[in-house]
Write a protein that holds these residues in place. Sequence first.
Motif, PDB file in Angstrom:
ATOM      1  N   ARG A 233       1.068  49.058  10.174  1.00 27.32           N
ATOM      2  CA  ARG A 233       2.483  49.447  10.137  1.00 27.32           C
ATOM      3  C   ARG A 233       2.937  49.449   8.801  1.00 27.32           C
ATOM      4  NH1 ARG A 233       6.310  49.360  14.828  1.00 27.32           N
ATOM      5  NH2 ARG A 233       7.941  50.522  13.792  1.00 27.32           N
ATOM      6  N   PHE A 234       3.176  48.192   8.116  1.00 29.56           N
ATOM      7  CA  PHE A 234       3.311  48.270   6.477  1.00 29.56           C
ATOM      8  C   PHE A 234       3.060  46.914   6.252  1.00 29.56           C
ATOM      9  CE2 PHE A 234       8.454  47.078   6.457  1.00 29.56           C
ATOM     10  CZ  PHE A 234       8.353  46.758   7.569  1.00 29.56           C
ATOM     11  N   ALA A 235       3.244  46.619   4.717  1.00 33.84           N
ATOM     12  CA  ALA A 235       2.555  45.291   4.208  1.00 33.84           C
ATOM     13  C   ALA A 235       3.371  44.111   5.031  1.00 33.84           C
ATOM     14  CB  ALA A 235       3.048  45.253   2.761  1.00 33.84           C
ATOM     15  N   LEU A 236       4.573  44.325   5.470  1.00 33.29           N
ATOM     16  CA  LEU A 236       5.415  43.105   6.111  1.00 33.29           C
ATOM     17  C   LEU A 236       5.015  42.656   7.567  1.00 33.29           C
ATOM     18  CD1 LEU A 236       9.222  43.842   4.869  1.00 33.29           C
ATOM     19  CD2 LEU A 236       7.382  42.167   3.827  1.00 33.29           C
ATOM     20  N   THR A 237       4.325  43.599   8.149  1.00 28.98           N
ATOM     21  CA  THR A 237       4.103  43.246   9.499  1.00 28.98           C
ATOM     22  C   THR A 237       2.456  42.846   9.466  1.00 28.98           C
ATOM     23  OG1 THR A 237       4.164  45.697   9.978  1.00 28.98           O
ATOM     24  CG2 THR A 237       5.850  44.211  10.775  1.00 28.98           C
ATOM     25  N   SER A 238       1.841  42.851   8.507  1.00 31.25           N
ATOM     26  CA  SER A 238       0.276  42.647   8.571  1.00 31.25           C
ATOM     27  C   SER A 238       0.025  41.431   7.634  1.00 31.25           C
ATOM     28  CB  SER A 238      -0.508  43.789   8.143  1.00 31.25           C
ATOM     29  OG  SER A 238      -0.744  44.601   8.993  1.00 31.25           O
ATOM     30  N   SER A 239      -0.965  40.620   8.055  1.00 30.44           N
ATOM     31  CA  SER A 239      -1.442  39.685   7.318  1.00 30.44           C
ATOM     32  C   SER A 239      -2.353  39.981   6.329  1.00 30.44           C
ATOM     33  CB  SER A 239      -2.260  38.247   8.061  1.00 30.44           C
ATOM     34  OG  SER A 239      -3.251  39.252   8.660  1.00 30.44           O
ATOM     35  N   GLU A 240      -2.918  39.276   5.172  1.00 28.11           N
ATOM     36  CA  GLU A 240      -3.722  39.924   4.239  1.00 28.11           C
ATOM     37  C   GLU A 240      -5.112  40.111   4.824  1.00 28.11           C
ATOM     38  OE1 GLU A 240      -3.990  37.800   0.647  1.00 28.11           O
ATOM     39  OE2 GLU A 240      -2.066  37.677   0.315  1.00 28.11           O
TER      40      GLU A 240
ATOM     41  N   GLN B 220      -2.785  55.562   7.521  1.00 27.97           N
ATOM     42  CA  GLN B 220      -1.265  55.939   7.358  1.00 27.97           C
ATOM     43  C   GLN B 220      -0.688  54.556   7.402  1.00 27.97           C
ATOM     44  OE1 GLN B 220       0.469  58.240  10.258  1.00 27.97           O
ATOM     45  NE2 GLN B 220      -0.049  56.565  12.121  1.00 27.97           N
ATOM     46  N   THR B 221       0.504  54.488   6.416  1.00 29.25           N
ATOM     47  CA  THR B 221       1.162  53.280   6.339  1.00 29.25           C
ATOM     48  C   THR B 221       2.542  53.571   5.666  1.00 29.25           C
ATOM     49  OG1 THR B 221       1.250  50.862   5.920  1.00 29.25           O
ATOM     50  CG2 THR B 221       0.212  52.173   4.349  1.00 29.25           C
TER      51      THR B 221
ATOM     52  N   PHE C  80       4.063  38.739  -1.158  1.00 31.33           N
ATOM     53  CA  PHE C  80       2.809  39.017  -1.931  1.00 31.33           C
ATOM     54  C   PHE C  80       3.058  38.894  -3.351  1.00 31.33           C
ATOM     55  CE2 PHE C  80       2.899  41.813   2.011  1.00 31.33           C
ATOM     56  CZ  PHE C  80       1.621  41.161   2.510  1.00 31.33           C
ATOM     57  N   PRO C  81       3.184  37.469  -3.928  1.00 28.36           N
ATOM     58  CA  PRO C  81       3.484  37.277  -5.237  1.00 28.36           C
ATOM     59  C   PRO C  81       2.564  37.687  -6.516  1.00 28.36           C
ATOM     60  CG  PRO C  81       3.266  35.191  -4.100  1.00 28.36           C
ATOM     61  CD  PRO C  81       3.091  36.311  -3.013  1.00 28.36           C
ATOM     62  N   TRP C  82       1.295  37.756  -5.926  1.00 25.96           N
ATOM     63  CA  TRP C  82       0.233  38.170  -6.863  1.00 25.96           C
ATOM     64  C   TRP C  82       0.284  39.579  -7.059  1.00 25.96           C
ATOM     65  CZ3 TRP C  82      -2.342  41.837  -4.293  1.00 25.96           C
ATOM     66  CH2 TRP C  82      -2.480  41.811  -2.888  1.00 25.96           C
ATOM     67  N   ALA C  83       0.989  40.412  -6.204  1.00 26.86           N
ATOM     68  CA  ALA C  83       0.906  41.739  -6.476  1.00 26.86           C
ATOM     69  C   ALA C  83       1.883  42.364  -7.752  1.00 26.86           C
ATOM     70  CB  ALA C  83       1.032  42.419  -5.397  1.00 26.86           C
ATOM     71  N   ARG C  84       1.466  43.125  -8.713  1.00 26.56           N
ATOM     72  CA  ARG C  84       2.498  43.446  -9.577  1.00 26.56           C
ATOM     73  C   ARG C  84       3.453  44.416  -9.074  1.00 26.56           C
ATOM     74  NH1 ARG C  84      -2.209  44.640 -11.642  1.00 26.56           N
ATOM     75  NH2 ARG C  84      -1.576  46.841 -12.039  1.00 26.56           N
ATOM     76  N   HIS C  85       2.967  45.255  -7.961  1.00 23.53           N
ATOM     77  CA  HIS C  85       4.034  45.996  -7.360  1.00 23.53           C
ATOM     78  C   HIS C  85       3.528  46.350  -6.064  1.00 23.53           C
ATOM     79  CE1 HIS C  85       0.872  48.907  -8.663  1.00 23.53           C
ATOM     80  NE2 HIS C  85       1.184  48.774 -10.013  1.00 23.53           N
ATOM     81  N   TYR C  86       4.356  47.051  -5.142  1.00 30.03           N
ATOM     82  CA  TYR C  86       4.055  47.246  -3.628  1.00 30.03           C
ATOM     83  C   TYR C  86       2.677  48.107  -3.489  1.00 30.03           C
ATOM     84  CZ  TYR C  86       5.586  48.076   1.334  1.00 30.03           C
ATOM     85  OH  TYR C  86       5.717  48.256   2.573  1.00 30.03           O
TER      86      TYR C  86
ATOM     87  N   TYR D 110      -1.528  47.348  -1.144  1.00 35.66           N
ATOM     88  CA  TYR D 110      -2.560  48.254  -0.369  1.00 35.66           C
ATOM     89  C   TYR D 110      -3.916  48.503  -1.212  1.00 35.66           C
ATOM     90  CZ  TYR D 110       1.627  49.194   2.797  1.00 35.66           C
ATOM     91  OH  TYR D 110       2.747  49.136   3.572  1.00 35.66           O
ATOM     92  N   ASP D 111      -3.713  48.570  -2.575  1.00 34.64           N
ATOM     93  CA  ASP D 111      -4.993  48.939  -3.486  1.00 34.64           C
ATOM     94  C   ASP D 111      -6.079  47.732  -3.251  1.00 34.64           C
ATOM     95  OD1 ASP D 111      -6.223  50.552  -5.191  1.00 34.64           O
ATOM     96  OD2 ASP D 111      -4.842  50.218  -6.849  1.00 34.64           O
ATOM     97  N   ARG D 112      -5.404  46.498  -3.337  1.00 32.42           N
ATOM     98  CA  ARG D 112      -6.279  45.359  -3.313  1.00 32.42           C
ATOM     99  C   ARG D 112      -7.236  45.422  -2.058  1.00 32.42           C
ATOM    100  NH1 ARG D 112      -5.717  39.804  -4.451  1.00 32.42           N
ATOM    101  NH2 ARG D 112      -4.854  40.249  -6.399  1.00 32.42           N
TER     102      ARG D 112
END
Length: 439
Positions: A202-209, A228-229, A245-251, A255-257
């Motif tokens: 759905r989006f980053a906030l509703t999924s675990s890594e 899709q997300t 996701f403090p390790w991510a430089r940006h949103y 997803y890229d990771r």
Amino acid sequence: MSGTAPTPRRRAIRGRLLDFLPEGGYRLRADHLLLVEDGRITQIGPAAALLPTVPPGTPVDAHGDRLLLPGLIDAHLHFPQSQVIASPARDLLDWLERHTFPAERAFADPAHAARMARFFLAELLRQGTTTAVVYGSVHAASIDALMAEARARGLRLLAGKVMMDRGPEGLRDTVEEGVRESAELIARWHGVDRLGYLISPRFALTSSEAQLAAAGELLAAHPSCWLQTHLAESPGEIEAVRARFPWARHYSEVYDRFGLLGPRTLLGHCVHLGEEERARLAETGSVAVLCPTSNLFLGSGLVDLGALADPRRPVRLALGTDVGGGSSWSMLRTAATLCDVARLVGRDWSPIDAFRLMTIDNAAALGLADRIGRLEPGFEADLVVLDPAATPAMAHRLERAHGLEDELAVLLHLGDDRAVRRVYVLGEPVAGADLSVHR
Ligand code: GUN
Ligand code: ZN
């Protein structure tokens, strides 16, 4: 012995044809005839020349001076939100909690999902939308209901159940369930008739890594599916992503990771991106799906079209209604709003650009530009007939219209479902102002 092929299902459709070309520009063909056989366009030519050659008994639908276009494509909307549209809230996260998640819980019930699917697809067709890219609820049953209804109607439709193991109480899957149910839905529906499956965290906030990683693995295992997300829609969401996701430089890096960017990836909204993110989307061929009515309705922000489309590294673009965060089912209203937003951020987005986006560009964003989005022999005959003089105010304004661009501006800014006179799916009339469609 029967050596003769069965007679194809035929229909001839006459009108003023408008479509857009892959190399740029448009094609306007007055009083042309389009012949459909077994759902595909087989011939196009001036009506006067082609009509005498049409086999006897073929029905001919004449649309006069109305515009006949490829059916409109909606590249982002939510099946379980047809009764959420027009629910005001403070912002995206408030709207999700207060209106959206409660409505989506009801889709655990297959009977509810089936009833909603009938409305959803009938309404899309009534609006001239013949292909849609759709989020289900977390329940596999929501996608079973939607796909079954789309298949019965012969529609080209892409959809997927949302994966959300960090969702609210009663609306969560687990990593294992999300993968298993998505894989089962792929096996059941992907590539069946005209249906396709989108893996849909759905989006980053509703999924675990772990779930984001699993979604990336699923896409790698099913490269003909789409993903899709949602990305960078609202300031509150972006703040929460930064904290999670403090390790991510940006949103986008989240997803890229996990391998979620690429040419089959459709990223809803993309309102608040930095240049590094835009460059990365361009580099990976990911698609930014703009949802301008939603961004205004939820107060999310104004997308900078010009920055995304920068010719030095253009991000691929698509357009969607985002029902029910979006405030209209109509792709005409949605595209009109995109033009308004473009002006607000100091960019020019013409009515011709807008119609291009709803047809050939959205088809290209889905990798389907070889079969939908143009009026060309060999293409699927999903078509819409639009009447630029559909209402008294439109007809009145048209008295002073100067050329096609002006006429399209009238359709966009004054038009909506009332301008949709006839809709064809695979050459068969299914909806439009003259036909009833809800059942
Ligand atoms: N972000 C996560 N879920 C949603 C949704 O349902 N609608 C919109 N507009 N944004 C979202
Ligand atoms: Zn959405």
